[in-house]
Design a protein around this motif. Sequence first.
Motif, PDB file in Angstrom:
ATOM      1  N   ILE A 147       0.807  -1.220   0.000  1.00 16.33           N
ATOM      2  CA  ILE A 147       0.000   0.000   0.000  1.00 16.33           C
ATOM      3  C   ILE A 147       0.842   1.273   0.000  1.00 16.33           C
ATOM      4  CG2 ILE A 147      -1.933  -1.095   1.181  1.00 16.33           C
ATOM      5  CD1 ILE A 147      -0.496   0.881   3.556  1.00 16.33           C
ATOM      6  N   PHE A 148       2.141   1.176  -0.014  1.00 19.15           N
ATOM      7  CA  PHE A 148       3.014   2.347   0.082  1.00 19.15           C
ATOM      8  C   PHE A 148       3.872   2.427  -1.173  1.00 19.15           C
ATOM      9  CE2 PHE A 148       6.894   4.479   1.896  1.00 19.15           C
ATOM     10  CZ  PHE A 148       6.283   5.669   2.239  1.00 19.15           C
ATOM     11  N   PRO A 149       3.615   3.388  -2.068  1.00 14.30           N
ATOM     12  CA  PRO A 149       2.643   4.490  -2.035  1.00 14.30           C
ATOM     13  C   PRO A 149       1.233   4.055  -2.435  1.00 14.30           C
ATOM     14  CG  PRO A 149       3.902   4.613  -4.042  1.00 14.30           C
ATOM     15  CD  PRO A 149       4.479   3.457  -3.256  1.00 14.30           C
ATOM     16  N   SER A 150       0.286   4.983  -2.281  1.00  9.93           N
ATOM     17  CA  SER A 150      -1.111   4.697  -2.606  1.00  9.93           C
ATOM     18  C   SER A 150      -1.291   4.589  -4.118  1.00  9.93           C
ATOM     19  CB  SER A 150      -2.007   5.801  -2.045  1.00  9.93           C
ATOM     20  OG  SER A 150      -3.328   5.658  -2.526  1.00  9.93           O
ATOM     21  N   GLY A 151      -1.728   3.411  -4.574  1.00  9.41           N
ATOM     22  CA  GLY A 151      -1.949   3.228  -6.008  1.00  9.41           C
ATOM     23  C   GLY A 151      -3.142   4.009  -6.520  1.00  9.41           C
ATOM     24  N   HIS A 152      -4.218   4.109  -5.717  1.00  8.37           N
ATOM     25  CA  HIS A 152      -5.385   4.895  -6.135  1.00  8.37           C
ATOM     26  C   HIS A 152      -5.004   6.360  -6.371  1.00  8.37           C
ATOM     27  CE1 HIS A 152      -7.876   1.466  -5.127  1.00  8.37           C
ATOM     28  NE2 HIS A 152      -8.957   2.138  -5.520  1.00  8.37           N
ATOM     29  N   THR A 153      -4.211   6.905  -5.464  1.00 12.16           N
ATOM     30  CA  THR A 153      -3.837   8.315  -5.583  1.00 12.16           C
ATOM     31  C   THR A 153      -2.929   8.545  -6.781  1.00 12.16           C
ATOM     32  OG1 THR A 153      -3.975   8.478  -3.174  1.00 12.16           O
ATOM     33  CG2 THR A 153      -2.850  10.241  -4.352  1.00 12.16           C
ATOM     34  N   ALA A 154      -1.907   7.725  -6.942  1.00 11.02           N
ATOM     35  CA  ALA A 154      -0.995   7.890  -8.076  1.00 11.02           C
ATOM     36  C   ALA A 154      -1.712   7.696  -9.399  1.00 11.02           C
ATOM     37  CB  ALA A 154       0.169   6.904  -7.939  1.00 11.02           C
ATOM     38  N   ASN A 155      -2.625   6.723  -9.442  1.00 10.33           N
ATOM     39  CA  ASN A 155      -3.360   6.492 -10.679  1.00 10.33           C
ATOM     40  C   ASN A 155      -4.286   7.661 -11.009  1.00 10.33           C
ATOM     41  OD1 ASN A 155      -4.294   4.438 -12.807  1.00 10.33           O
ATOM     42  ND2 ASN A 155      -6.211   5.062 -11.853  1.00 10.33           N
ATOM     43  N   ALA A 156      -4.904   8.265  -9.987  1.00  6.80           N
ATOM     44  CA  ALA A 156      -5.758   9.428 -10.234  1.00  6.80           C
ATOM     45  C   ALA A 156      -4.944  10.598 -10.761  1.00  6.80           C
ATOM     46  CB  ALA A 156      -6.494   9.815  -8.951  1.00  6.80           C
ATOM     47  N   VAL A 157      -3.744  10.812 -10.223  1.00 10.11           N
ATOM     48  CA  VAL A 157      -2.897  11.913 -10.698  1.00 10.11           C
ATOM     49  C   VAL A 157      -2.519  11.705 -12.161  1.00 10.11           C
ATOM     50  CG1 VAL A 157      -0.687  13.070 -10.393  1.00 10.11           C
ATOM     51  CG2 VAL A 157      -2.027  12.417  -8.400  1.00 10.11           C
ATOM     52  N   VAL A 158      -2.126  10.489 -12.526  1.00  9.40           N
ATOM     53  CA  VAL A 158      -1.659  10.227 -13.892  1.00  9.40           C
ATOM     54  C   VAL A 158      -2.826  10.190 -14.873  1.00  9.40           C
ATOM     55  CG1 VAL A 158      -0.537   8.516 -15.367  1.00  9.40           C
ATOM     56  CG2 VAL A 158       0.407   9.040 -13.118  1.00  9.40           C
ATOM     57  N   ALA A 173      -6.574  22.031 -13.058  1.00  9.05           N
ATOM     58  CA  ALA A 173      -7.310  22.255 -11.808  1.00  9.05           C
ATOM     59  C   ALA A 173      -8.260  21.101 -11.507  1.00  9.05           C
ATOM     60  CB  ALA A 173      -8.081  23.576 -11.906  1.00  9.05           C
ATOM     61  N   ALA A 174      -8.954  20.605 -12.556  1.00  5.93           N
ATOM     62  CA  ALA A 174      -9.890  19.490 -12.345  1.00  5.93           C
ATOM     63  C   ALA A 174      -9.164  18.220 -11.919  1.00  5.93           C
ATOM     64  CB  ALA A 174     -10.691  19.239 -13.616  1.00  5.93           C
ATOM     65  N   SER A 175      -8.038  17.922 -12.548  1.00  4.92           N
ATOM     66  CA  SER A 175      -7.289  16.712 -12.178  1.00  4.92           C
ATOM     67  C   SER A 175      -6.707  16.826 -10.776  1.00  4.92           C
ATOM     68  CB  SER A 175      -6.179  16.456 -13.199  1.00  4.92           C
ATOM     69  OG  SER A 175      -5.247  17.533 -13.198  1.00  4.92           O
ATOM     70  N   ALA A 176      -6.307  18.038 -10.375  1.00  4.82           N
ATOM     71  CA  ALA A 176      -5.786  18.218  -9.024  1.00  4.82           C
ATOM     72  C   ALA A 176      -6.876  17.977  -7.985  1.00  4.82           C
ATOM     73  CB  ALA A 176      -5.200  19.626  -8.871  1.00  4.82           C
ATOM     74  N   VAL A 177      -8.072  18.482  -8.242  1.00 11.60           N
ATOM     75  CA  VAL A 177      -9.182  18.279  -7.307  1.00 11.60           C
ATOM     76  C   VAL A 177      -9.527  16.791  -7.202  1.00 11.60           C
ATOM     77  CG1 VAL A 177     -11.637  18.723  -6.928  1.00 11.60           C
ATOM     78  CG2 VAL A 177     -10.103  20.589  -7.582  1.00 11.60           C
ATOM     79  N   ILE A 178      -9.582  16.106  -8.354  1.00 10.02           N
ATOM     80  CA  ILE A 178      -9.944  14.681  -8.335  1.00 10.02           C
ATOM     81  C   ILE A 178      -8.885  13.864  -7.603  1.00 10.02           C
ATOM     82  CG2 ILE A 178     -10.316  12.648  -9.774  1.00 10.02           C
ATOM     83  CD1 ILE A 178     -11.558  14.459 -11.865  1.00 10.02           C
ATOM     84  N   SER A 179      -7.620  14.101  -7.897  1.00  5.80           N
ATOM     85  CA  SER A 179      -6.561  13.304  -7.275  1.00  5.80           C
ATOM     86  C   SER A 179      -6.466  13.573  -5.773  1.00  5.80           C
ATOM     87  CB  SER A 179      -5.222  13.598  -7.949  1.00  5.80           C
ATOM     88  OG  SER A 179      -4.919  14.981  -7.870  1.00  5.80           O
ATOM     89  N   LEU A 180      -6.628  14.847  -5.356  1.00  9.60           N
ATOM     90  CA  LEU A 180      -6.591  15.150  -3.924  1.00  9.60           C
ATOM     91  C   LEU A 180      -7.768  14.510  -3.184  1.00  9.60           C
ATOM     92  CD1 LEU A 180      -5.522  18.915  -3.965  1.00  9.60           C
ATOM     93  CD2 LEU A 180      -4.156  16.978  -3.172  1.00  9.60           C
ATOM     94  N   SER A 181      -8.943  14.610  -3.782  1.00 10.03           N
ATOM     95  CA  SER A 181     -10.125  14.046  -3.128  1.00 10.03           C
ATOM     96  C   SER A 181     -10.084  12.522  -3.090  1.00 10.03           C
ATOM     97  CB  SER A 181     -11.388  14.521  -3.846  1.00 10.03           C
ATOM     98  OG  SER A 181     -11.380  14.099  -5.208  1.00 10.03           O
ATOM     99  N   VAL A 182      -9.581  11.891  -4.144  1.00 11.23           N
ATOM    100  CA  VAL A 182      -9.472  10.426  -4.131  1.00 11.23           C
ATOM    101  C   VAL A 182      -8.488   9.971  -3.060  1.00 11.23           C
ATOM    102  CG1 VAL A 182      -8.645   8.440  -5.461  1.00 11.23           C
ATOM    103  CG2 VAL A 182     -10.206  10.069  -6.518  1.00 11.23           C
TER     104      VAL A 182
END
Length: 341
Positions: free
Chosen positions: A159-170, A190-199
């Motif tokens: 789980i280190f690093p978070s795969g959900h978070t990295a995948n949302a950023v990419v 801006a939209a991708s930053a909001v989605i990746s931070l919230s995920v």
Amino acid sequence: MRTERNLTRLERLFARLDREPERPVNLDVPRMSRHRVVLFGATLSFYLAIVVAVLTTSWLVTFDWQVMFFRPYQQWPEIHAFLDYWVVLGQRGPTAVMVMAWLGWRSWRQHTLRPLLTFGAALLLLNITVGAAKLGMGRLGPHYATTIGSNEMWQGGDIFPSGHTANAVVTWGILAYLASTPRARRWLSAASAVISLSVGLTTVYLGTHWLSDVFLGWAAGLLILLALPWVEPLITQVEAWIFSLRELWRNRRSGALPAPAPAAATPAMVPQRVSPPAPEEAPVREPVGAARAVRPPGLLAPGPHTARSERTPVTPAGSRRPPHADRVPRGTTSARPVAGG
């Protein structure tokens, strides 16, 4: 009186797309500028700092345990159902299908494979780097932690690093990376930053990741987006190679193969010298009034020609006339009785 109908936003969008039937010539390809290099170095430093902080069991690990004991999913249970669906925006399968559908349509419109190839290269880098870090450090998640206050490293986790978070950023950041205008790039960033931070925060709320896992996932995904300009020359070569294979396949399918080279001449193939044809003789003309040779008619039977009255009709079975004993052939005299008184 001239009246013009105001086009709707959807009609203006399709009208704009209809003006882009060919591959854009001035396609804006991001390059590895000095600003991007500085951002890449800063993000890499942040990545290494998070790893060192977790390995040394610093204050960051203590904060991870405090957030876990706070149990956000119990503090705000009314949003649990919504966040269960929202976290899907960080799963690799569903998000890859959605983004690939959009990029595939864009590739077809612009007659270029760069969007799809760039997205494929980003996913490949994501799987290699994030997967290697997960398996290499083997950290356990909050639900499987065994010792309070420990960093839970090298325990067989992933789980280190978070795969959900990295995948949302990419996944969502690649849309901003491939944007064709500065305005679209700003909005998509801006939209991708909001989605990746919230995920990322959603995974902390659900208790599936430590907060430090999310920090490292943000840094890992951003490193891949910043490093993509280094992969652009390879993407261009792969695209040219694919197009060359397509042209070769089209030529073979249509039968337009290159003409074979002429073979060497052999004695049997050397053309023989042909003498010119002899001039035709002038036709002999007959003088007017000259007697022509009489040719027998071709449709008459051979033999002497007899008069019709002297012919006897003959059938395959013989003559059709009954025999008469008192009938004498013509040309002969016969004694007839003389009628008289």
